[in-house]
Design an enzyme around this catalytic site. Sequence first.
Site, mmCIF file in Angstrom:
data_model
loop_
_atom_site.group_PDB
_atom_site.id
_atom_site.type_symbol
_atom_site.label_atom_id
_atom_site.label_comp_id
_atom_site.label_asym_id
_atom_site.label_seq_id
_atom_site.Cartn_x
_atom_site.Cartn_y
_atom_site.Cartn_z
ATOM 1 N N ASP A 225 0.820 -1.249 0.073
ATOM 2 C CA ASP A 225 0.091 -0.112 0.031
ATOM 3 C C ASP A 225 0.806 1.398 -0.061
ATOM 4 O OD1 ASP A 225 -2.780 1.090 0.375
ATOM 5 O OD2 ASP A 225 -2.040 1.948 2.217
ATOM 6 N N GLU A 284 1.440 -0.559 -4.890
ATOM 7 C CA GLU A 284 0.520 0.408 -5.605
ATOM 8 C C GLU A 284 1.310 1.689 -5.345
ATOM 9 O OE1 GLU A 284 -3.364 2.382 -3.821
ATOM 10 O OE2 GLU A 284 -1.841 2.247 -2.396
#
Length: 550
Positions: A225, A284
């Site tokens: 993330d 990401e």
Amino acid sequence: MENDLRDFGDPYMSALSPDVLAAGPASATRWWRDAVIYQVYVRSFADGNGDGVGDLLGVRSRLRYLADLGVDAVWLTPFYPSPMADFGYDVADYRGVDPVFGTLEDARALIEDAHRLGLRIIVDVVPNHTSDRHGWFAEAVQAGPGSAARERYIFRDGKGDAPPNDWESIFGGPAWTRLPDGQWYLHLFAPEQPDLNWEHPEVHAEFAGVLRFWLDLGVDGFRIDVAHGMVKAEGLPDVGYTGQARMIGTQVVPYFDQDGVHEIHRAWRRILDSYPGERIGVAEAWAPTQRRLADYVRPDELHQAFNFHFLTTPWEAGRFRQVIQESLETSALVGAPATWVLSNHDVKRHVTRYGGGAAGLARARAAALLMLALPGSSYVYQGEELGLPEVLDLPEEALCDPQRLRDAESGRDGCRVPIPWSPTEEPPFGFSPPGITATWLPVPRDWRDLSVEAQLADPGSTLSLYTRALAVRKAHPALGDGDLSWNPAPDGVLAFDRGDSFRCLTNLTNAWIEVNRPGELLLASADPAISGNVVRLAPDSATWWTVEHV
């Protein structure tokens, strides 16, 4: 299907033959270069215990569905202990499972079940920030200014009564919150998500331990993330603009895509490579250019990076060709595969982005065939194989995404609605066990015919299209990893070959377009009209062909 999807007992194990039980994930190396990876947003996939919230037991009960669909791996969004200020992306304990999702034993059993079905498991890791309920942050608040505990986060004195700089939170408002003792702490997202200080060696050591914990448990990789956000520019300089901060954009900003993040990813790659079985890291990462994005997948860094430039491309042939070509060229510079994605838990579903209604669905079906024919790896967000649209009319009292505080249009609740499994009389259509009607987000009544079981019975359904496409993709020697060559085509049509035996034709216009027939039709998102050696491509459609050479 072999099993009733509403049976929440022993999750499919009795239905598995001994050879399947012994199989495990495919043993071929570099599997990630052309894998199709299915994203499970755990809260909204399947409710196994009847509380209206998806959980690990629910995921276990649907693993056979995912294996039958034909995907190679499953990416699970965070299920760690969390106050749920950002629905799990505010982690209080990186080595546990939140009770709303189950137990650590449930996670272990899920991984084992997936491996028996030949599926790999990828889990989220959230290294940019913790929850404000994490033990480290609680210690930092208690310890006060100047303490060693505060050095694990980014604490600063303000400018009088003003924050230390002009940075804004992705969720709206200042990226700084002031504590009663006068110091401010940085949070690029919600105030409940304080940013970690990756200049501190304890932070590096802690996350190396977290990765090893889950790798030892058997996971096959990590989706990282905000992989572009851990390092901030020295001195935390002002941005100097007043526009709202966003995850995606072309701006060069001092809190994203700093060169220092790459040394973190190199260290993580060394950990991944120390385990057998090609364990992977997926970034990401939002970068100003595709060339900068390619840096995240250099040979000694991560394996994949989401291609958000592809996701945000409007439905226009020229724009798609440009993004595809740039993606392939830049990933080739570092020897990495391209990674394609159309939707995820942070953006409006692409049926809706492409116009909604019948037109949006037609384009979404065509985009699926276009994506799955491209070289590299593809991601499928849960429910896109059902053609689910964004839910735009959720009642105000149901909305709960912290990002919507920025503005009503940016809320992500509409793409996180629980998916429908069975055409029961009333919602939530098999998401929860029988008798449970209240779910954490309400399921629209008109989703009954979009349910998994309803679509399995319809050979023309979007689910049937995905299942056939994934089967062809897996079996056809030209698909998956490799090269692409463009062919001349009428305006509004993309035509490319994979090898010398496969052609994809995508009509991105609202008109029927005539082309020469390439050969035998393999698959179509909407049937073309074929007459001899001439083909008329349906509006907003994609077709796959076996190329016949004369």
